[in-house]
Design a protein around this motif. Structure first.
Motif, mmCIF file in Angstrom:
data_model
loop_
_atom_site.group_PDB
_atom_site.id
_atom_site.type_symbol
_atom_site.label_atom_id
_atom_site.label_comp_id
_atom_site.label_asym_id
_atom_site.label_seq_id
_atom_site.Cartn_x
_atom_site.Cartn_y
_atom_site.Cartn_z
ATOM 1 N N SER A 174 0.861 -1.180 0.000
ATOM 2 C CA SER A 174 0.000 0.000 0.000
ATOM 3 C C SER A 174 0.896 1.229 0.000
ATOM 4 O O SER A 174 1.975 1.214 0.607
ATOM 5 C CB SER A 174 -0.885 0.031 1.250
ATOM 6 O OG SER A 174 -1.809 -1.018 1.245
ATOM 7 N N CYS B 246 -6.094 2.187 5.978
ATOM 8 C CA CYS B 246 -4.792 2.847 6.109
ATOM 9 C C CYS B 246 -4.966 4.320 6.488
ATOM 10 O O CYS B 246 -4.222 4.849 7.320
ATOM 11 C CB CYS B 246 -4.004 2.730 4.802
ATOM 12 S SG CYS B 246 -3.326 1.079 4.481
ATOM 13 N N ALA C 67 8.539 3.308 5.130
ATOM 14 C CA ALA C 67 7.443 2.686 5.882
ATOM 15 C C ALA C 67 7.229 3.490 7.161
ATOM 16 O O ALA C 67 8.131 4.183 7.641
ATOM 17 C CB ALA C 67 7.793 1.237 6.225
ATOM 18 N N ASP D 294 2.736 -0.177 10.837
ATOM 19 C CA ASP D 294 2.894 0.109 9.417
ATOM 20 C C ASP D 294 1.530 0.068 8.738
ATOM 21 O O ASP D 294 0.566 -0.501 9.271
ATOM 22 C CB ASP D 294 3.798 -0.937 8.755
ATOM 23 C CG ASP D 294 5.271 -0.549 8.837
ATOM 24 O OD1 ASP D 294 5.561 0.666 8.820
ATOM 25 O OD2 ASP D 294 6.115 -1.461 8.916
ATOM 26 N N LEU D 295 1.441 0.660 7.585
ATOM 27 C CA LEU D 295 0.240 0.515 6.769
ATOM 28 C C LEU D 295 0.057 -0.960 6.415
ATOM 29 O O LEU D 295 1.024 -1.717 6.365
ATOM 30 C CB LEU D 295 0.372 1.333 5.482
ATOM 31 C CG LEU D 295 0.585 2.841 5.616
ATOM 32 C CD1 LEU D 295 0.758 3.458 4.228
ATOM 33 C CD2 LEU D 295 -0.572 3.497 6.355
ATOM 34 N N PHE D 296 -1.165 -1.358 6.182
ATOM 35 C CA PHE D 296 -1.433 -2.729 5.747
ATOM 36 C C PHE D 296 -1.073 -2.878 4.276
ATOM 37 O O PHE D 296 -1.334 -1.992 3.461
ATOM 38 C CB PHE D 296 -2.909 -3.072 5.930
ATOM 39 C CG PHE D 296 -3.261 -3.523 7.313
ATOM 40 C CD1 PHE D 296 -3.250 -4.870 7.649
ATOM 41 C CD2 PHE D 296 -3.605 -2.597 8.288
ATOM 42 C CE1 PHE D 296 -3.578 -5.280 8.926
ATOM 43 C CE2 PHE D 296 -3.938 -2.999 9.563
ATOM 44 C CZ PHE D 296 -3.931 -4.351 9.884
ATOM 45 N N GLY D 297 -0.476 -4.025 3.936
ATOM 46 C CA GLY D 297 -0.203 -4.332 2.544
ATOM 47 C C GLY D 297 -1.410 -4.990 1.902
ATOM 48 O O GLY D 297 -2.435 -5.239 2.550
ATOM 49 N N SER E 203 3.570 0.455 2.999
ATOM 50 C CA SER E 203 3.453 -0.615 3.992
ATOM 51 C C SER E 203 4.774 -1.357 4.146
ATOM 52 O O SER E 203 5.076 -1.889 5.212
ATOM 53 C CB SER E 203 2.343 -1.590 3.598
ATOM 54 O OG SER E 203 2.563 -2.099 2.290
#
Length: 308
Positions: A114, A155, A223, A232-235, A212
């Motif tokens: 992401s 996110c 990240a 972290d942001l979600f992938g 992410s």
């Protein structure tokens, strides 16, 4: 003759074209991936494999259509994790299916990070500068995402929870429309897959300011943990599923064709420029990941007050 007839009857799958429902708009990373693998799957199964776009509600509309489709294996789903974990966790009333009961996993195909991106000519050139701008202009920084309950929406909400700002999530019917809106200056940023943003970033129209996880080709995009945040942001990951209860011969044939298509070198080469990495995982591993991610999303959503 009876033996031959019995053998022929047993080999009834597939008995016609197979439809892959992509619950996002044309041009999305999921759409690009599905179309790239459909040709290879068609070659393996000996029938046409067609992609059908049914966007909306963060993938829930398309996912529901497959969950409630005929249990013959002729209609399958190619969805990213938003439709399987995020949407059911954040807004269960809008998902008329249980991804762990109404759908049977057929395998994970690919993954992409992401990315939070802004226009290259924006006055904020980094994540820190965007957050500072948002603090000075509460409720005025609009961030596009592929739809309610999507990974992108979560996110944005996660960034709000981590930083205390008020980024305004703006839903679109897919990643491509959101990216177009950002390039046109209709919104201040977008939280989308690298697959949807990579070409725009390479062209210099957009700038990635958070991801992410770092990708070598876009090593200048950090990240959140690298910037000092606890999450972290979600992938994003993509996988195939079918209506629960399809015949076992159909399930086995689909699983084998999907694995072969995912591992085909030409497919991986075709998707690499879009920031999409072919990363096959078995149906068993796919189910475990759905369960684990759903649990994590629920826990984080409750802590952040995001779950409905």
């Amino acid at each position: 003759m009876a033996w031959c007839a019995g053998g022929a009857f047993a080999q009834t799958f597939p008995n016609g074209p197979i439809s892959i429902v992509v619950p996002l708009a044309p041009g999305d990373a999921a759409d690009i991936s599905a179309r790239s693998m459909a040709e290879e799957m068609s070659r393996r199964l000996g029938v046409p494999v067609l992609t059908v776009n049914r966007p909306g509600a963060g993938g829930a509309i398309g996912a529901a259509s497959v969950a409630h489709a005929r249990k013959d294996g002729q209609t399958i789903l190619f969805a990213q994790n938003s439709a399987l974990t995020f949407r059911p966790a954040l807004d269960p009333q809008s998902a008329s299916y249980d991804a762990q009961k109404d759908l049977v996993p057929l395998g994970i195909s690919s993954r992409t990070p992401s990315v939070l991106a802004v226009r290259s000519d924006a006055p904020y050139r980094s994540f820190a500068e965007l957050i500072e701008h948002a603090k000075k202009n509460p409720g005025q920084v609009r961030i596009g995402h592929p739809g309610a309950g999507s990974v992108g929406e979560f996110c944005i909400l996660l960034v709000n929870a981590l930083t205390g700002v008020d980024l305004v999530p703006v839903p679109y019917t897919g990643a491509a429309p959101a990216a177009t809106a950002l390039r046109g200056g209709h919104i201040e940023g977008a939280a989308l897959s690298l697959g949807a943003l990579g070409a725009h970033i390479k062209a210099g129209a957009l700038r990635g300011i958070a991801t992410s996880n770092r990708v070598a080709e876009y090593a200048d995009i950090p990240a959140l943990k690298e910037l000092g945040y606890r999450e972290d942001l979600f992938g994003i990951w993509f996988s195939y599923l079918a209506p629960a209860g399809i015949p076992e011969d159909a399930r086995k044939a689909l699983v084998a064709a999907i694995e072969q298509a995912v591992k085909a070198p030409e497919v991986g080469a075709r998707l690499a420029p879009f920031g999409i990495v072919q990363a096959y995982a078995t149906p068993e591993q796919q189910l475990a990941e759905i369960r684990e991610e759903f649990k994590r999303v629920i826990e984080m959503a409750k802590k952040a007050g995001l779950a409905k």
